[in-house]
Write an enzyme that holds these catalytic residues in place. Structure first.
Site, mmCIF file in Angstrom:
data_model
loop_
_atom_site.group_PDB
_atom_site.id
_atom_site.type_symbol
_atom_site.label_atom_id
_atom_site.label_comp_id
_atom_site.label_asym_id
_atom_site.label_seq_id
_atom_site.Cartn_x
_atom_site.Cartn_y
_atom_site.Cartn_z
ATOM 1 N N ASP A 61 -74.155 83.303 44.886
ATOM 2 C CA ASP A 61 -74.280 82.610 43.614
ATOM 3 C C ASP A 61 -73.798 83.520 42.480
ATOM 4 O O ASP A 61 -74.134 84.706 42.435
ATOM 5 C CB ASP A 61 -75.751 82.240 43.413
ATOM 6 C CG ASP A 61 -75.990 81.389 42.183
ATOM 7 O OD1 ASP A 61 -75.442 80.285 42.124
ATOM 8 O OD2 ASP A 61 -76.733 81.842 41.297
ATOM 9 N N GLU B 205 -69.064 82.151 44.752
ATOM 10 C CA GLU B 205 -68.985 81.269 43.594
ATOM 11 C C GLU B 205 -68.341 82.144 42.512
ATOM 12 O O GLU B 205 -69.007 82.999 41.935
ATOM 13 C CB GLU B 205 -70.363 80.791 43.161
ATOM 14 C CG GLU B 205 -70.288 79.824 41.980
ATOM 15 C CD GLU B 205 -71.665 79.414 41.461
ATOM 16 O OE1 GLU B 205 -71.842 78.223 41.130
ATOM 17 O OE2 GLU B 205 -72.546 80.275 41.378
#
Length: 586
Positions: free
Chosen positions: A302, A337
């Site tokens: 993330d 990401e």
């Protein structure tokens, strides 16, 4: 393990706190450089830490012996985290609030095997709790847990879709953001962790053993497991946040500006500092733990740009080399990401060559095409593998929707976000979703509206399944899951995010299964070479033909209430050959 060690270089003393029931025994730890150590508790013992020193948050010193702290390397906790203002208040004992770590026997290694994942395959993104909370075939006691992933009904669904790997949204222990409890809300996604290895008891009550068994069951069906991990920040938040672990032991784990203030490249109050060797070591140890002891095939990171900041983004950041050099990690699937909200935070296409990357450009441009405001030439670039972003290295993870944003069904039913239930006056979440409502905002009983939405859903899913690169589908999008227009449902641990298995669109599900079966027989890992893209008259496509409505087999209308295609007229004859079905929306 004979010794338990913890890093606390600026502490004056550290105590190992052993619990029997609620009775606490404190054992002084011995300093050795930047670390403190003590004899490891017996297996099954519940324990925590307390650190003494100066309390001066403005100078990065948060030592408060009243705060029970969680071992940053804990792998099992006896209870979930619960937010309370007391966690931030100096001098208030937090032992009644904070989970205890549980000392485990040495964990056995899982035999190292190549990842159960194939590039070009289908990744299935799963919110573990929401995925099975309403699944009536799963025993009630298992619903919402990691163990439910191994239930025969769940495995059968994954096999039906030809899933290459499930990507589990965070299952490590998290704490609610402090603004949620007063609103009667709680975190439903888990992107607010405290320590990196400990599994959340709500999702994985059986701890490491439960995760290991679920992974083995998925592997037995040829399905890999990817963990979505959050190494960009922790739930200790900003200067008003709780003191739970790192903050009370080694606040240098967080990035600070020259004036001592916390850097917030994550939007979550703090940012872990990957220029700090101790942070990188803990991250590598965490990844190794999940591979060695649970058999995990890969990881999705993330806000991964944070991992390469020092403070600016560097494609050759030390963490990448350290992961690549580890024998347990070198062949694992690594997915970035590739953005954060800090300066220069958008880094799509700039991660190491062996990493995959979430491709939001694909999502946006495919939505724009089917909405009617992007040309077919741009669509072809996205279908062909996004060479304008990745060159000839097919590292894209292409998707139409993810946990963050509208579901696919809501993309076709809502022009605007409807996040009122989040308690932020509908200000949170993305403002531009490249969505459209097909004639009626939200739910509709109009047959024409429903028919248009169904057609567009099939067209967009068809686009995804013929696209070069790895593709990703968020659980429930294959059968029309809706969040009632909420495009930031992180705080909706309820029917908004729980997958409705009884009400699913089974015809759409079967359509997606057919697409998946077709894709599984073909290679989608190579970019098309020049001349491979042809119209239905057999003539190679060039830039002019892509935009020419007269191209045989191709028609589209960008200026109407809908985009219509009777087949894009695209036949990629190599490296795979297949029926010229095209993509249809009628």
């Amino acid at each position: 393990m004979t010794q338990l060690s913890v890093r606390a270089p600026r502490a004056e003393a550290v105590m190992l706190c052993l619990f029997e029931g609620e009775t606490e025994t404190r054992v002084p730890m011995v300093r050795g450089g930047d670390d403190w150590s003590a004899k490891a508790p017996a297996p099954g013992t519940r324990y925590g830490l307390r650190a003494q020193g100066e309390w001066a948050p403005e100078r990065g010193l948060w030592f408060d012996p009243a705060k029970l702290l969680v071992d940053p390397r804990a792998v099992e906790l006896d209870r979930p985290f619960t937010y309370s203002p007391a966690l931030s208040q100096y001098g208030v004992d937090t032992a009644p609030l904070v989970p205890r770590a549980v000392m485990l026997e040495p964990l056995p290694d899982v035999p190292l095997q190549p990842p159960h994942f194939t590039r070009g395959g289908l990744i299935y993104e799963v919110n573990v709790r929401g995925f099975t909370m309403l699944h009536t075939d799963v025993p009630e006691a298992q619903r919402g847990t990691v163990a439910a992933l191994a239930h025969p009904a769940v495995l059968a669904h994954l096999e039906k879709l030809r899933v290459s790997a499930v990507e589990l949204m965070p299952i490590t222990a998290w704490i609610d953001e402090r603004h949620l409890p007063p609103l009667g809300l709680r975190n439903a996604w888990g992107y607010n962790p405290v320590v990196p290895m400990a599994l959340d008891p709500r999702l994985c009550p059986g701890g490491v053993a439960e995760l290991r068994e679920a992974v083995a069951a998925l592997h037995a069906r040829g399905i890999g497991v990817i963990l979505d991990l959050v190494f960009n920040h922790t739930g200790e938040s900003d200067i008003l946040g709780p003191v739970l672990s790192f903050r009370g032991l080694d606040n240098a784990a967080y990035a600070h500006a020259p004036d001592g203030s916390l850097i917030n490249d994550t939007g979550c109050g703090n940012t872990l500092d990957f220029a700090y060797a101790a942070v990188r070591a803990l991250v590598v140890d965490t990844l190794r733990h999940f591979v060695r002891h649970c058999g995990i095939d890969g990881f999705r990171f993330d806000l991964a740009t944070v991992m390469a900041r020092g403070p600016g983004f560097a494609a050759d950041a030390p963490i990448f080399a350290e992961i690549a050099a580890d024998p347990w990690l070198a062949d694992r699937v690594m997915i970035a990401e590739p953005w954060d909200i800090g300066p220069g935070g958008y880094q799509l296409g700039r991660f190491p060559a062996h990493w995959l990357e979430w491709n939001d450009r694909y999502r946006d441009d495919v939505r724009r095409f089917w909405r009617g405001d992007a040309g077919v030439g741009l669509l072809a670039t996205r279908i062909a593998g996004c060479s304008d972003i990745f060159g000839k290295d097919c590292r894209a993870v292409n998707y139409l929707a993810a946990h963050d944003g509208f579901t696919l069904a809501d993309t076709l039913a809502y022009e605007h976000r409807h996040n009122h239930a989040n308690g932020e006056d509908n200000r949170d979440g993305h403002g531009e979703n490249f969505s459209w409502n097909n004639g009626a905002e939200g739910t509709s009983e109009d047959p024409q509206v429903l028919a248009r939405r169904a057609a567009f859903a099939r067209a967009m899913l068809g686009t995804l399944f013929v696209s070069t690169g790895t593709i990703m589908l968020t659980a429930g999008d294959e059968f029309g899951r809706s969040q009632q227009g909420n495009n930031n449902a992180y705080a909706q641990d309820n029917a908004v995010t729980w997958v409705d298995w009884e009400g699913r669109d089974r015809a759409l599900e079967d359509h997606v299964a057919a697409l998946a079966a077709w894709r599984a027989q073909r290679d989608f890992t190579q970019f098309p070479d020049e001349g491979e893209w042809r119209a239905l008259d057999g003539v190679p496509m060039d830039a002019a033909r892509w935009e020419d409505p007269a191209t045989p087999g191709f028609s589209w209308e960008a200026k109407g209430e809908a985009v219509r295609s009777t087949g894009l007229g695209i036949d990629r004859t190599a490296p795979w050959a297949g029926p010229r079905g095209g993509i249809e929306a009628r």
